[in-house]
Design a protein around this motif. Sequence first.
Motif, PDB file in Angstrom:
ATOM      1  N   ASP A   1      54.993  30.829  41.352  1.00 27.29           N
ATOM      2  CA  ASP A   1      55.940  30.018  42.132  1.00 27.29           C
ATOM      3  C   ASP A   1      57.340  30.639  42.097  1.00 27.29           C
ATOM      4  O   ASP A   1      58.299  30.009  41.663  1.00 27.29           O
ATOM      5  CB  ASP A   1      55.978  28.583  41.605  1.00 27.29           C
ATOM      6  N   TRP A   2      57.474  31.864  42.579  1.00 27.78           N
ATOM      7  CA  TRP A   2      58.768  32.536  42.551  1.00 27.78           C
ATOM      8  C   TRP A   2      59.787  31.806  43.422  1.00 27.78           C
ATOM      9  O   TRP A   2      59.490  31.423  44.555  1.00 27.78           O
ATOM     10  CB  TRP A   2      58.626  33.970  43.037  1.00 27.78           C
TER      11      TRP A   2
ATOM     12  N   THR B   1      58.002  29.778  36.873  1.00 25.30           N
ATOM     13  CA  THR B   1      57.655  29.010  35.673  1.00 25.30           C
ATOM     14  C   THR B   1      56.162  28.719  35.550  1.00 25.30           C
ATOM     15  O   THR B   1      55.724  28.215  34.519  1.00 25.30           O
ATOM     16  CB  THR B   1      58.404  27.670  35.649  1.00 25.30           C
ATOM     17  N   ARG B   2      55.396  29.002  36.581  1.00 20.05           N
ATOM     18  CA  ARG B   2      53.966  28.708  36.492  1.00 20.05           C
ATOM     19  C   ARG B   2      53.199  29.519  37.524  1.00 20.05           C
ATOM     20  O   ARG B   2      53.767  30.055  38.466  1.00 20.05           O
ATOM     21  CB  ARG B   2      53.698  27.219  36.694  1.00 20.05           C
ATOM     22  N   ARG B   3      51.886  29.575  37.333  1.00 22.80           N
ATOM     23  CA  ARG B   3      51.011  30.256  38.290  1.00 22.80           C
ATOM     24  C   ARG B   3      50.235  29.225  39.102  1.00 22.80           C
ATOM     25  O   ARG B   3      50.054  28.071  38.666  1.00 22.80           O
ATOM     26  CB  ARG B   3      50.054  31.220  37.573  1.00 22.80           C
ATOM     27  N   GLU B   4      49.782  29.643  40.258  1.00 23.42           N
ATOM     28  CA  GLU B   4      49.056  28.749  41.152  1.00 23.42           C
ATOM     29  C   GLU B   4      47.720  29.384  41.540  1.00 23.42           C
ATOM     30  O   GLU B   4      47.666  30.562  41.913  1.00 23.42           O
ATOM     31  CB  GLU B   4      49.893  28.477  42.404  1.00 23.42           C
ATOM     32  N   TYR B   5      46.654  28.612  41.427  1.00 26.05           N
ATOM     33  CA  TYR B   5      45.307  29.075  41.751  1.00 26.05           C
ATOM     34  C   TYR B   5      44.944  28.626  43.165  1.00 26.05           C
ATOM     35  O   TYR B   5      45.190  27.477  43.537  1.00 26.05           O
ATOM     36  CB  TYR B   5      44.298  28.510  40.762  1.00 26.05           C
ATOM     37  N   HIS B   6      44.330  29.525  43.931  1.00 18.69           N
ATOM     38  CA  HIS B   6      44.023  29.241  45.327  1.00 18.69           C
ATOM     39  C   HIS B   6      42.512  29.285  45.595  1.00 18.69           C
ATOM     40  O   HIS B   6      41.776  29.976  44.880  1.00 18.69           O
ATOM     41  CB  HIS B   6      44.749  30.244  46.227  1.00 18.69           C
ATOM     42  N   PRO B   7      42.052  28.557  46.605  1.00 17.78           N
ATOM     43  CA  PRO B   7      40.610  28.506  46.902  1.00 17.78           C
ATOM     44  C   PRO B   7      39.982  29.867  47.173  1.00 17.78           C
ATOM     45  O   PRO B   7      38.775  30.035  46.970  1.00 17.78           O
ATOM     46  CB  PRO B   7      40.552  27.602  48.150  1.00 17.78           C
ATOM     47  N   ASP B   8      40.760  30.830  47.658  1.00 14.50           N
ATOM     48  CA  ASP B   8      40.181  32.146  47.955  1.00 14.50           C
ATOM     49  C   ASP B   8      40.099  33.041  46.722  1.00 14.50           C
ATOM     50  O   ASP B   8      39.777  34.228  46.823  1.00 14.50           O
ATOM     51  CB  ASP B   8      40.975  32.853  49.057  1.00 14.50           C
ATOM     52  N   GLY B   9      40.401  32.501  45.544  1.00 12.35           N
ATOM     53  CA  GLY B   9      40.293  33.259  44.307  1.00 12.35           C
ATOM     54  C   GLY B   9      41.563  33.953  43.875  1.00 12.35           C
ATOM     55  O   GLY B   9      41.644  34.441  42.746  1.00 12.35           O
TER      56      GLY B   9
END
Length: 438
Positions: free
Chosen positions: A226-227, A213-221
Amino acid sequence: MTTDRDTAVVSAALRDVAGGIEPKPELARIVRRRGRARRRRRTVLSAAVAAVLVLAVAGGAVQWYGIGRAERGPAWAVAWEGTRGDLIGDRAYVDSVKAAWKGSHRASDNASRGIFDDLRGEPEVTWAARTPAGRAAVVTQRALLHRHGDLAPNDAGRMATLVGFVSDIDGRPTVLDDDYGPGGAPEVTGFFAGADRSTLVVIDFTETMQVSTRREYHPDGTVTRDWQPLPFHDGVAVVAVPKDTDATQVLAATDPAQPLQYRLANLADEICCSGQDRRLQWNGGYPLTGPDTPQTDVAGWDVCRTLAADESIGVDPAFPSSRPLWCATGTTPDGRSVSVGEKQIADDPSYLYYALGSGTAIRYGNAGSADAGKPLPVLFALPDRQGYVAVRKDATLRYKIGNGPWQGERRNAALLPPEATEVQVTPAGGQPTVVPLR
């Protein structure tokens, strides 16, 4: 246990459908296997055991089964064959679903393709059940598709199984969407029930369906989704969608590496993105070190190549992603190259990304969002104490360390030393503003 007689029976049936053409033994075995699988899954789904999952908000090719062009319908028509759902025995409701289906064709987006012009037989409600969003159902009907102005030529001249997706709106069954299995289109795997699309109904094409239902952004780019596995019961999963979730961002797939493998119904009219560009509209390349003359047009784009070419950062393969409009480049105190720019996915905020180093030793990162409303829209610290990246188009920048003098005057962009404590920003024709770094 199956026997050669079973295969012979299936083969005879296939010959009847195909007008006497002898089917290959492999096809008969495929049909027989799928028939056994469907029989195993024909248990009526009761409300008491309907699988409902509330998703936590924590921080290939389509294969058609049929003979030539005689029949090709959505896999829904195969997977939903038989009757299921705790409301399938409610005759009044089933009849009201059929009535809604019959009355929906003129208003359907697919009416312009003529898919309802030659309906065959009567509609059949193949699934009907209670969901958290109220009653919902699936209805099917066979149709012969003829040549039509809005119908793809490869879809004309074949029998198809039309599928309607129904949910209660204001207490009455309403057809939310319909599908005819257009050639080349991803298969429909589910639909949203409820006026607010708060519930997702998904059919189990395989035993490994997942939802995001959504995407997640991470510090490494990197950007991930969220499967989560879907809890199927009798081949159906009923999913309560998290509140305030944009339905266009919901995906269902058997393989997260192929997020567009299937599609969801009642989203056809909607565009996932408004087209609002949240990036800084600077269009150029700005040196962080060395001469501060900006580069524009082709030269400005060229300095963005490190970030623009890398598809492992700032990208969600299921949604449109923008490339940097502007970049800032330079050399760090320890001799490494650095590039900075913005990317935006769909309607999300744009984020700043950096590439530090070169070749196989590049280190990527997400430095957060730019803020056009701040005196210094781009300001962040590089890792390993390599200094602060500061960028504002057409502004004059200089820094100081502690109580020392202002120094290092540059235009547009600067890589400030890690010891710097303040930066002064003077926009073109404006007054200076001091921004603390600590």
